[in-house]
Design an enzyme around this catalytic site. Sequence first.
Site, short mmCIF file in Angstrom:
data_model
loop_
_atom_site.label_atom_id
_atom_site.label_comp_id
_atom_site.label_asym_id
_atom_site.label_seq_id
_atom_site.Cartn_x
_atom_site.Cartn_y
_atom_site.Cartn_z
N CYS A 70 33.00 18.67 7.28
CA CYS A 70 33.18 19.96 6.73
C CYS A 70 31.72 20.50 7.02
O CYS A 70 30.71 19.97 6.41
CB CYS A 70 33.44 20.13 5.12
SG CYS A 70 33.33 21.71 4.46
N CYS A 73 29.90 21.65 3.13
CA CYS A 73 29.63 20.59 2.35
C CYS A 73 28.04 20.20 2.32
O CYS A 73 27.31 20.34 3.42
CB CYS A 73 30.26 19.26 2.32
SG CYS A 73 32.05 19.35 1.91
N HIS A 169 34.82 28.87 -0.38
CA HIS A 169 33.74 29.66 0.09
C HIS A 169 34.40 31.20 0.17
O HIS A 169 35.44 31.39 0.22
CB HIS A 169 33.23 29.33 1.27
CG HIS A 169 34.19 29.52 2.56
ND1 HIS A 169 35.34 29.01 2.60
CD2 HIS A 169 34.19 30.30 3.56
CE1 HIS A 169 35.96 28.98 3.82
NE2 HIS A 169 35.43 30.20 4.19
#
EC number: 2.7.7.12
Length: 348
Positions: A70, A73, A169
């Site tokens: 990801c 992260c 997000h």
Amino acid sequence: MKKTTTRLADGRELIYYDARDDAVRDATDPRPLDPVATASEIRHDRLLGDRVAVASHRQGRTYHPPADECPLCPSREGRRSEIPADDYDVAVFENRFPSLAGDGGRCEVVCFTPDHDASFADLTDEQAALVLDAWTDRTAELSQLPGVEQVFCFENRGAEIGVTLGHPHGQIYAYPFVTPRTERMLASLAAHRETTGRNLFDDVVADELADGRRIVLDGAHWVAFVPYAAHWPYEVHLYPKRRVPDLSALDDAARTEFPQLYLEVLRRFDRIFGNGQPPTPYIAAWHQAPVRSPQRADFALHLELFTIRRTSGKLKFLAGSESGMNVFINDVPPEAAAERLREVASES
């Protein structure tokens, strides 16, 4: 709140927002990144008057990576992400694959939490307040950029919405024009003022409070309701009771109450369809006054939250009437939606 601004390896801006004043953010980005190359172009639809962003470079953006890859992260040994630090509270950075770029605007990504498996509804009041601070700061700064006419903070959640990254997000778009939806609101606002001498937003909120059937939550400084003519199966609008044009104008009392009320609405959204259902996909969209509009003082900041799920396992698709003529057909009466959202209140 402490704000720390730095740069990623390709020159894009990265901003950390920390709850602690003594937080130190000195991690540099060691990735060998090439400069960002964008091909964003704003085109004008002469028949409708709309503007369309053509951004072919977005075809190469990251698409549903595994959790251990990801890009939102925190970085760790052997895996570098868009966030060089090994932890963060809230982080904002320029999108590597922006829909708007250069003189055509700016796009930013807002990471709400380092926890990949969380959602906005999982945040504490303090964490949500920090996100609100970040939205407010970015609204103020982006509004000062040359050519920016409107700042739009929003969150898309769920694969059904089209989200390509599962990490919690949102995004911020700084448009070089006033969006068509806002232009329609401004036209209605002007017509109502001409006809009645009153403010349309004030009358909408007052009418909903007086009716009461579509009220979901009524706080001291905010009210949340399903609108009378809701377009979507489950749709909630949140208004501060003191009308302000944008996030920067909220007073301390409204800023303090917002996280409590908003988190409760989000948690109810996840309970609408009963236990055992996957998280409810939604879009949460802040509507703020255009930066230089002569009607700026009359505009009312508000947040619109809606889901495309109409019942368990079924989605609301924009078919012929909606997509072809922009005439929505809602299968869920707004009064029934509000009643359901009251039924699934959190246990105290």
